[in-house]
Every structure is written in C-alpha cells, then in structure tokens.
Design an enzyme around this catalytic site. Structure first.
Site, PDB file in Angstrom:
ATOM      1  N   CYS A   9      -1.038   8.839  -0.460  1.00 46.25           N
ATOM      2  CA  CYS A   9      -2.142   8.228   0.292  1.00 46.25           C
ATOM      3  C   CYS A   9      -3.331   9.165   0.431  1.00 46.25           C
ATOM      4  O   CYS A   9      -4.488   8.735   0.319  1.00 46.25           O
ATOM      5  CB  CYS A   9      -1.669   7.834   1.695  1.00 46.25           C
ATOM      6  SG  CYS A   9      -0.159   6.856   1.750  1.00 46.25           S
ATOM      7  N   ASP A  10      -3.072  10.437   0.693  1.00 48.67           N
ATOM      8  CA  ASP A  10      -4.136  11.341   1.132  1.00 48.67           C
ATOM      9  C   ASP A  10      -4.401  12.528   0.214  1.00 48.67           C
ATOM     10  O   ASP A  10      -5.328  13.301   0.468  1.00 48.67           O
ATOM     11  CB  ASP A  10      -3.799  11.875   2.534  1.00 48.67           C
ATOM     12  CG  ASP A  10      -3.679  10.763   3.563  1.00 48.67           C
ATOM     13  OD1 ASP A  10      -4.415   9.766   3.428  1.00 48.67           O
ATOM     14  OD2 ASP A  10      -2.845  10.875   4.477  1.00 48.67           O
ATOM     15  N   CYS A  18       1.931  11.505   3.836  1.00 48.28           N
ATOM     16  CA  CYS A  18       1.916  10.741   2.587  1.00 48.28           C
ATOM     17  C   CYS A  18       0.968  11.390   1.587  1.00 48.28           C
ATOM     18  O   CYS A  18      -0.260  11.237   1.700  1.00 48.28           O
ATOM     19  CB  CYS A  18       1.511   9.291   2.861  1.00 48.28           C
ATOM     20  SG  CYS A  18       1.387   8.277   1.371  1.00 48.28           S
TER      21      CYS A  18
END
Length: 312
Positions: free
Chosen positions: A141-142, A138
């Site tokens: 997300c990261d 992701c």
C-alpha cells in the site's frame, strides 16, 4: 424477506471467497459480506509465491480478484458492508441467524465466519501518533511513498522478510529489526534478504520509540542482550509482527481461545449449530492462502450438509 439467504459468509478474504464459491456452486443462495476490497490481507501482498498452480508466483491483488470473479460467476452476491453484530437465537440454536451491518440486516440458517485478522501493533511510543505519517503495516500500500528513502521493517517472520524485499524496489535502504538473532521466516526468504545489497539487519534489537515532528524521522532501538540504546534515522517504519483475529464483536457469541481465535471442530463448526469458521480467524497451526482456501471449501460443504439436514 429480500435479505434472507441460505448462507451468509462474513469476510471476503481467501477463505470467505472460497466458501462463497462453494456455497453458490452447491445451489445455495449465498451472500458474502466484506468491509473493504475483496481479498483481505492477501490482496495487499505484492507476490504470492507458494500458491499452487503459479510456478512464477502471482500478485496478491490479481489472485484475489480472480477469487472474487469466480465466486460471483457461480452466483454468490458480494456486498461491501461492515458487520457490526451477529444475533444468534436463544434456545433454539437451529433457528435463523441474523447479521447486522452498517447498512442493513440479513438472515440465514447458516453462517461462515471468515473475517480474517489484522496486523498486530508494536505498542511502542510514537506508533499511533505517526500512523499514516511514516508508520505503516502494508508495504504494497505505502512502499511507493518511500522512494529513495531509508525505512525500517520490524519483525522476523515470512511477512517481514517478504515485505522488506518488496520495499527494496523503492527505498534506498531497508533495515530489518528483529528481537532475536535468528529468523522464523522460510530459509529461501532469509537467504534472499541477507544477500540483497539494500538490506541491513539490527538483530537482538527492539523498538523503544518512534520519533519525529510531523512525520517519522528516527527510531530509538534497544539491544535485548546488553540493553544498549541507540538512535537511528529513518523515514518510515513498517511493522510485521503477526496478526490478531477480527473477532471483537463475537465475544460471548461463540467459543474463542485465549488469543481471540474461534475454536472449531474437525468440520469447522463452532459451538453454535449452523455457525462455522474458516481461515485466519480460526484457531489452527498454519495460516496461508492455501489453508484458507481449504478451510473455505470445507466449511461451505459442512454448511451445505447442515442446511440439507435442517430441510430433510
């Protein structure tokens, strides 16, 4: 019982939220069960450019929040619980269905299965060991953890190129690794990626091993045409090579295809009366937010007719 509903939707992605919206708006006491944040994979997408009505695109989290708010405005209940089991009655398949979660048990005459799918793992040595320590599925997300770092993106479809472009906001260099010499992604995405100064390509290449000590430090690549092996430094590896349906708990309950996707008819009904499927979890040609929305609406209307016929 207090946990009795007219319609239970398992999954709160685009398909599930749409199904909940249509079910509640149609007058059904509707429950949406979602194990995480509403929106599924769409909620982890930075920008969705091909959803009608948003010419400049819209952030995935923002769009999914609007979906959830709209479903709830029409009366759908949205509960964060993970479904562990679905019990379908023996013999009389038109009887009540039971959904067991990690916190309770719910019943309804009709179910819509919209659990979506999860990222497919690469299967390379080092992938599991460094998950959360440089290996990610992701970018939204990261990505921010890799500011000024070099990362690799594995894959050749829309998701891989979209996420690679997103990662250029943070990373100093993004290397796209693809096993073929041609991409499956939309031409507009390929054009953007090829013209971006931060993006490089390693085509006809596969990951042999992800390496490091306490975190990802390098990746061993192998050419698919001549077998040549090379090692390249990298701080992160983002994997986008497709998805697998979240249907493990359905084995033996409804008909699945060889890849685990739910088989439905033209009304999105499964082989069990009163059980429907919608979105990425269903066997179909195209998996997009727009097709998930269509599935959700269709399945909810079919469920509404099923319930109406039961009560006639």
């Amino acid at each position: 019982m207090n946990n009795a509903y007219d319609l239970i939707v398992v999954g709160g992605g685009p398909a599930g939220l749409t199904a909940g919206l249509y079910g509640a708006r149609g007058g059904l006491k509707t429950l949406i069960l979602e194990r995480g944040l509403p929106g599924g994979q769409a909620a982890t997408t930075d920008v969705i450019e091909n959803y009608p009505g948003f010419p400049q695109g819209i952030g995935g989290p923002e769009l999914m929040q609007k979906f959830a708010e709209q479903a709830q405005r029409f009366g759908a209940s949205l509960i964060t619980e993970e479904v562990e089991e679905i019990n379908l009655p023996d013999g009389d398949q038109t009887a009540t269905k039971q959904v067991v979660t990690n916190r309770g048990t719910y019943e309804s005459p009709a179910l819509i299965l919209a659990m979506g799918s999860s990222p497919r793992e690469l299967g390379a040595p080092g992938e599991k060991e460094f998950r959360g320590r440089g290996v990610s599925y992701c970018a939204t997300c990261d990505g921010a953890f890799f500011k000024g770092r070099k990362v690799m993106v594995i894959g050749g479809g829309d998701s891989a190129l979209e996420e690679a472009l997103f990662l250029t906001q943070f990373a100093s260099q993004v290397v796209i690794v693809h096993r073929r010499d041609a991409f499956r992604a939309a031409q507009i995405l390929e054009k953007r990626a090829r013209s971006h100064p931060k993006i490089d390509f390693r085509l006809k290449s596969v990951v042999e091993r992800i390496q490091g000590t306490n975190k990802v430090e390098s990746v061993r690549l192998r050419r698919t045409d001549n077998g040549q092996v090379s090692e390249e430094a990298a701080d992160g590896v983002f994997i986008f090579i497709g998805t697998i349906p979240n249907t493990a708990f359905l084995s033996g309950k409804v008909h699945l295809d060889e890849n685990g996707y739910i088989i439905t008819d033209e009304l999105l009904a499964t082989n069990i009366p009163g059980v429907f499927a919608a979105g990425d979890v269903r066997k179909k040609f195209l998996r997009q937010v727009s097709t998930a929305v269509g599935d959700g609406a269709w399945a909810a209307m079919a469920a509404q007719k099923y319930i109406s016929d039961l009560r006639a």
